[in-house]
Motif scaffolding. Sequence first.
Motif, PDB file in Angstrom:
ATOM      1  N   TYR A 143      28.750  25.682 -21.400  1.00 16.76           N
ATOM      2  CA  TYR A 143      27.531  26.233 -20.809  1.00 16.76           C
ATOM      3  C   TYR A 143      26.778  25.173 -20.025  1.00 16.76           C
ATOM      4  CZ  TYR A 143      22.655  27.696 -20.620  1.00 16.76           C
ATOM      5  OH  TYR A 143      21.397  28.003 -20.184  1.00 16.76           O
ATOM      6  N   SER A 144      26.182  25.578 -18.918  1.00 15.50           N
ATOM      7  CA  SER A 144      25.257  24.729 -18.175  1.00 15.50           C
ATOM      8  C   SER A 144      24.032  25.565 -17.802  1.00 15.50           C
ATOM      9  CB  SER A 144      25.911  24.189 -16.902  1.00 15.50           C
ATOM     10  OG  SER A 144      24.957  23.503 -16.110  1.00 15.50           O
ATOM     11  N   PRO A 145      22.836  24.986 -17.933  1.00 16.08           N
ATOM     12  CA  PRO A 145      21.626  25.726 -17.581  1.00 16.08           C
ATOM     13  C   PRO A 145      21.383  25.826 -16.074  1.00 16.08           C
ATOM     14  CG  PRO A 145      21.050  23.522 -18.259  1.00 16.08           C
ATOM     15  CD  PRO A 145      22.536  23.666 -18.485  1.00 16.08           C
ATOM     16  N   SER A 146      22.228  25.182 -15.281  1.00 22.01           N
ATOM     17  CA  SER A 146      22.092  25.290 -13.829  1.00 22.01           C
ATOM     18  C   SER A 146      23.472  25.206 -13.187  1.00 22.01           C
ATOM     19  CB  SER A 146      21.179  24.191 -13.261  1.00 22.01           C
ATOM     20  OG  SER A 146      21.898  22.999 -13.049  1.00 22.01           O
ATOM     21  N   LEU A 147      23.516  25.407 -11.898  1.00 21.10           N
ATOM     22  CA  LEU A 147      24.772  25.358 -11.153  1.00 21.10           C
ATOM     23  C   LEU A 147      25.196  23.928 -10.805  1.00 21.10           C
ATOM     24  CD1 LEU A 147      24.210  28.383  -8.729  1.00 21.10           C
ATOM     25  CD2 LEU A 147      25.358  28.371 -10.946  1.00 21.10           C
ATOM     26  N   ALA A 148      24.531  22.932 -11.368  1.00 20.91           N
ATOM     27  CA  ALA A 148      24.828  21.521 -11.071  1.00 20.91           C
ATOM     28  C   ALA A 148      26.295  21.173 -11.304  1.00 20.91           C
ATOM     29  CB  ALA A 148      23.944  20.606 -11.916  1.00 20.91           C
ATOM     30  N   ILE A 149      26.948  21.849 -12.214  1.00 26.68           N
ATOM     31  CA  ILE A 149      28.358  21.566 -12.513  1.00 26.68           C
ATOM     32  C   ILE A 149      29.209  21.697 -11.251  1.00 26.68           C
ATOM     33  CG2 ILE A 149      30.373  22.342 -13.857  1.00 26.68           C
ATOM     34  CD1 ILE A 149      28.277  20.927 -15.548  1.00 26.68           C
ATOM     35  N   HIS A 150      28.847  22.628 -10.365  1.00 28.27           N
ATOM     36  CA  HIS A 150      29.613  22.818  -9.123  1.00 28.27           C
ATOM     37  C   HIS A 150      29.641  21.561  -8.249  1.00 28.27           C
ATOM     38  CE1 HIS A 150      30.824  27.003  -9.281  1.00 28.27           C
ATOM     39  NE2 HIS A 150      29.621  27.321  -9.715  1.00 28.27           N
ATOM     40  N   ASP A 151      28.666  20.687  -8.414  1.00 26.03           N
ATOM     41  CA  ASP A 151      28.638  19.444  -7.637  1.00 26.03           C
ATOM     42  C   ASP A 151      29.605  18.394  -8.182  1.00 26.03           C
ATOM     43  OD1 ASP A 151      26.642  20.562  -6.055  1.00 26.03           O
ATOM     44  OD2 ASP A 151      25.023  19.629  -7.218  1.00 26.03           O
ATOM     45  N   PHE A 152      30.145  18.627  -9.379  1.00 30.24           N
ATOM     46  CA  PHE A 152      30.948  17.618 -10.057  1.00 30.24           C
ATOM     47  C   PHE A 152      32.355  18.073 -10.442  1.00 30.24           C
ATOM     48  CE2 PHE A 152      26.563  16.487 -10.560  1.00 30.24           C
ATOM     49  CZ  PHE A 152      26.565  15.125 -10.338  1.00 30.24           C
ATOM     50  N   LEU A 153      32.561  19.390 -10.576  1.00 28.38           N
ATOM     51  CA  LEU A 153      33.862  19.925 -10.961  1.00 28.38           C
ATOM     52  C   LEU A 153      34.277  21.036  -9.999  1.00 28.38           C
ATOM     53  CD1 LEU A 153      33.381  20.302 -14.829  1.00 28.38           C
ATOM     54  CD2 LEU A 153      34.471  18.404 -13.617  1.00 28.38           C
ATOM     55  N   THR A 154      35.585  21.234  -9.883  1.00 28.12           N
ATOM     56  CA  THR A 154      36.130  22.276  -9.010  1.00 28.12           C
ATOM     57  C   THR A 154      37.160  23.079  -9.792  1.00 28.12           C
ATOM     58  OG1 THR A 154      35.848  20.827  -7.100  1.00 28.12           O
ATOM     59  CG2 THR A 154      37.351  22.698  -6.831  1.00 28.12           C
ATOM     60  N   THR A 155      37.076  24.393  -9.701  1.00 26.71           N
ATOM     61  CA  THR A 155      38.053  25.253 -10.362  1.00 26.71           C
ATOM     62  C   THR A 155      39.458  24.933  -9.867  1.00 26.71           C
ATOM     63  OG1 THR A 155      36.418  27.013 -10.554  1.00 26.71           O
ATOM     64  CG2 THR A 155      38.727  27.654 -10.801  1.00 26.71           C
ATOM     65  N   GLY A 156      40.387  24.819 -10.815  1.00 27.06           N
ATOM     66  CA  GLY A 156      41.776  24.539 -10.488  1.00 27.06           C
ATOM     67  C   GLY A 156      42.100  23.060 -10.367  1.00 27.06           C
ATOM     68  N   GLN A 157      41.078  22.237 -10.344  1.00 30.05           N
ATOM     69  CA  GLN A 157      41.260  20.789 -10.181  1.00 30.05           C
ATOM     70  C   GLN A 157      41.648  20.153 -11.510  1.00 30.05           C
ATOM     71  OE1 GLN A 157      40.936  19.003  -7.251  1.00 30.05           O
ATOM     72  NE2 GLN A 157      41.682  17.274  -8.424  1.00 30.05           N
ATOM     73  N   ARG A 158      42.511  19.152 -11.435  1.00 29.83           N
ATOM     74  CA  ARG A 158      42.874  18.348 -12.604  1.00 29.83           C
ATOM     75  C   ARG A 158      42.025  17.082 -12.618  1.00 29.83           C
ATOM     76  NH1 ARG A 158      47.445  19.864 -15.127  1.00 29.83           N
ATOM     77  NH2 ARG A 158      48.711  21.418 -14.064  1.00 29.83           N
ATOM     78  N   TYR A 159      41.601  16.706 -13.819  1.00 31.69           N
ATOM     79  CA  TYR A 159      40.842  15.477 -14.030  1.00 31.69           C
ATOM     80  C   TYR A 159      41.394  14.810 -15.281  1.00 31.69           C
ATOM     81  CZ  TYR A 159      37.417  17.873 -11.068  1.00 31.69           C
ATOM     82  OH  TYR A 159      36.797  18.547 -10.034  1.00 31.69           O
ATOM     83  N   THR A 160      41.264  13.498 -15.366  1.00 30.78           N
ATOM     84  CA  THR A 160      41.587  12.857 -16.631  1.00 30.78           C
ATOM     85  C   THR A 160      40.447  13.148 -17.606  1.00 30.78           C
ATOM     86  OG1 THR A 160      40.507  10.765 -16.133  1.00 30.78           O
ATOM     87  CG2 THR A 160      42.844  10.979 -15.471  1.00 30.78           C
ATOM     88  N   VAL A 161      40.743  12.992 -18.872  1.00 29.89           N
ATOM     89  CA  VAL A 161      39.708  13.199 -19.882  1.00 29.89           C
ATOM     90  C   VAL A 161      38.530  12.261 -19.618  1.00 29.89           C
ATOM     91  CG1 VAL A 161      39.199  12.979 -22.352  1.00 29.89           C
ATOM     92  CG2 VAL A 161      41.304  14.120 -21.610  1.00 29.89           C
ATOM     93  N   GLY A 162      38.823  11.024 -19.249  1.00 28.90           N
ATOM     94  CA  GLY A 162      37.752  10.068 -18.933  1.00 28.90           C
ATOM     95  C   GLY A 162      36.900  10.530 -17.766  1.00 28.90           C
ATOM     96  N   GLU A 163      37.550  11.029 -16.707  1.00 32.28           N
ATOM     97  CA  GLU A 163      36.798  11.547 -15.544  1.00 32.28           C
ATOM     98  C   GLU A 163      35.952  12.747 -15.947  1.00 32.28           C
ATOM     99  OE1 GLU A 163      39.442  10.946 -11.568  1.00 32.28           O
ATOM    100  OE2 GLU A 163      40.262  12.318 -13.073  1.00 32.28           O
ATOM    101  N   LEU A 164      36.541  13.632 -16.751  1.00 32.88           N
ATOM    102  CA  LEU A 164      35.803  14.817 -17.197  1.00 32.88           C
ATOM    103  C   LEU A 164      34.539  14.401 -17.941  1.00 32.88           C
ATOM    104  CD1 LEU A 164      35.690  17.959 -17.688  1.00 32.88           C
ATOM    105  CD2 LEU A 164      36.649  17.403 -19.927  1.00 32.88           C
ATOM    106  N   LEU A 165      34.658  13.442 -18.846  1.00 30.27           N
ATOM    107  CA  LEU A 165      33.483  12.999 -19.594  1.00 30.27           C
ATOM    108  C   LEU A 165      32.418  12.431 -18.665  1.00 30.27           C
ATOM    109  CD1 LEU A 165      35.145  11.389 -22.726  1.00 30.27           C
ATOM    110  CD2 LEU A 165      33.831  13.521 -22.628  1.00 30.27           C
ATOM    111  N   ASP A 166      32.824  11.586 -17.737  1.00 28.24           N
ATOM    112  CA  ASP A 166      31.861  11.011 -16.786  1.00 28.24           C
ATOM    113  C   ASP A 166      31.189  12.098 -15.957  1.00 28.24           C
ATOM    114  OD1 ASP A 166      32.465   8.453 -17.644  1.00 28.24           O
ATOM    115  OD2 ASP A 166      33.784   7.999 -15.937  1.00 28.24           O
ATOM    116  N   ARG A 167      31.994  12.999 -15.414  1.00 31.91           N
ATOM    117  CA  ARG A 167      31.461  14.045 -14.530  1.00 31.91           C
ATOM    118  C   ARG A 167      30.557  15.020 -15.274  1.00 31.91           C
ATOM    119  NH1 ARG A 167      34.215  14.984  -9.552  1.00 31.91           N
ATOM    120  NH2 ARG A 167      35.715  13.335  -9.129  1.00 31.91           N
TER     121      ARG A 167
END
Length: 98
Positions: A19-43
Amino acid sequence: MPEMTFDIRWPDGSTQSCYSPSLAIHDFLTTGQRYTVGELLDRTNTALQQASDRVHAKYGFACTSAAATGEQIMLSARRFPADAEIVVVAMQPGLEPS
Protein backbone atom coordinates in the motif's frame (compact mmCIF):
# COMPACT_ATOMS: atom_id res chain seq x y z
CA MET A 1 -5.01 12.18 -1.98
CA PRO A 2 -5.06 9.17 -4.32
CA GLU A 3 -3.97 5.91 -2.73
CA MET A 4 -2.49 2.99 -4.61
CA THR A 5 -1.33 -0.59 -4.27
CA PHE A 6 1.56 -2.32 -5.95
CA ASP A 7 2.33 -6.02 -6.15
CA ILE A 8 5.80 -7.53 -5.97
CA ARG A 9 6.83 -11.03 -7.05
CA TRP A 10 9.70 -12.20 -4.86
CA PRO A 11 12.50 -14.50 -6.09
CA ASP A 12 10.72 -17.57 -4.64
CA GLY A 13 7.60 -16.82 -6.72
CA SER A 14 5.50 -15.53 -3.82
CA THR A 15 3.70 -12.21 -4.26
CA GLN A 16 3.12 -9.39 -1.86
CA SER A 17 0.54 -6.63 -2.18
CA CYS A 18 1.74 -3.29 -0.81
CA TYR A 19 0.00 0.00 0.00
CA SER A 20 1.01 3.60 -0.64
CA PRO A 21 -0.96 6.66 0.48
CA SER A 22 -0.03 8.47 -2.74
CA LEU A 23 0.97 7.78 -6.33
CA ALA A 24 4.64 8.53 -5.48
CA ILE A 25 5.50 4.87 -6.10
CA HIS A 26 5.03 5.51 -9.85
CA ASP A 27 8.09 7.78 -9.74
CA PHE A 28 10.27 4.92 -8.48
CA LEU A 29 8.86 1.62 -9.79
CA THR A 30 7.49 0.42 -13.13
CA THR A 31 5.11 -2.46 -13.73
CA GLY A 32 6.88 -5.40 -15.36
CA GLN A 33 10.32 -4.08 -14.42
CA ARG A 34 12.88 -6.26 -12.65
CA TYR A 35 14.85 -4.86 -9.73
CA THR A 36 17.31 -6.40 -7.32
CA VAL A 37 16.10 -6.76 -3.76
CA GLY A 38 18.58 -4.05 -2.78
CA GLU A 39 17.23 -1.67 -5.45
CA LEU A 40 13.66 -2.43 -4.38
CA LEU A 41 14.46 -1.54 -0.78
CA ASP A 42 16.14 1.72 -1.77
CA ARG A 43 13.37 2.71 -4.17
CA THR A 44 10.43 1.80 -1.93
CA ASN A 45 12.00 3.43 1.15
CA THR A 46 12.45 6.68 -0.77
CA ALA A 47 9.01 6.48 -2.41
CA LEU A 48 7.15 5.66 0.80
CA GLN A 49 8.93 8.45 2.66
CA GLN A 50 7.92 10.85 -0.11
CA ALA A 51 4.34 9.55 0.08
CA SER A 52 4.30 10.04 3.85
CA ASP A 53 5.71 13.55 3.41
CA ARG A 54 2.86 14.35 1.02
CA VAL A 55 0.34 13.18 3.63
CA HIS A 56 2.10 15.29 6.27
CA ALA A 57 2.03 18.37 4.04
CA LYS A 58 -1.68 17.96 3.40
CA TYR A 59 -2.97 16.71 6.77
CA GLY A 60 -0.28 17.67 9.28
CA PHE A 61 0.75 14.15 10.30
CA ALA A 62 2.91 11.38 8.81
CA CYS A 63 1.32 8.28 7.32
CA THR A 64 1.82 5.28 9.59
CA SER A 65 0.53 2.99 6.83
CA ALA A 66 3.44 4.03 4.58
CA ALA A 67 5.87 3.22 7.39
CA ALA A 68 4.16 -0.13 7.97
CA THR A 69 4.39 -0.98 4.27
CA GLY A 70 8.11 -0.18 4.28
CA GLU A 71 8.59 -2.42 7.30
CA GLN A 72 6.66 -5.29 5.68
CA ILE A 73 8.75 -5.03 2.51
CA MET A 74 11.97 -4.98 4.54
CA LEU A 75 10.94 -8.06 6.53
CA SER A 76 10.06 -9.96 3.35
CA ALA A 77 13.30 -8.88 1.66
CA ARG A 78 15.41 -10.37 4.44
CA ARG A 79 14.68 -13.84 3.06
CA PHE A 80 16.68 -13.10 -0.10
CA PRO A 81 20.15 -11.94 -1.10
CA ALA A 82 20.40 -8.26 -2.06
CA ASP A 83 21.23 -9.17 -5.67
CA ALA A 84 18.23 -11.51 -6.16
CA GLU A 85 15.64 -10.17 -8.62
CA ILE A 86 12.04 -9.21 -7.97
CA VAL A 87 9.38 -8.12 -10.45
CA VAL A 88 6.74 -5.44 -9.97
CA VAL A 89 3.70 -7.30 -11.30
CA ALA A 90 0.98 -4.66 -10.88
CA MET A 91 0.34 -1.08 -9.84
CA GLN A 92 -3.20 0.11 -9.18
CA PRO A 93 -4.24 2.64 -10.26
CA GLY A 94 -1.97 3.07 -13.22
CA LEU A 95 -0.94 6.44 -14.53
CA GLU A 96 -2.86 8.12 -17.30
CA PRO A 97 -0.84 8.35 -20.53
CA SER A 98 0.65 11.80 -21.09
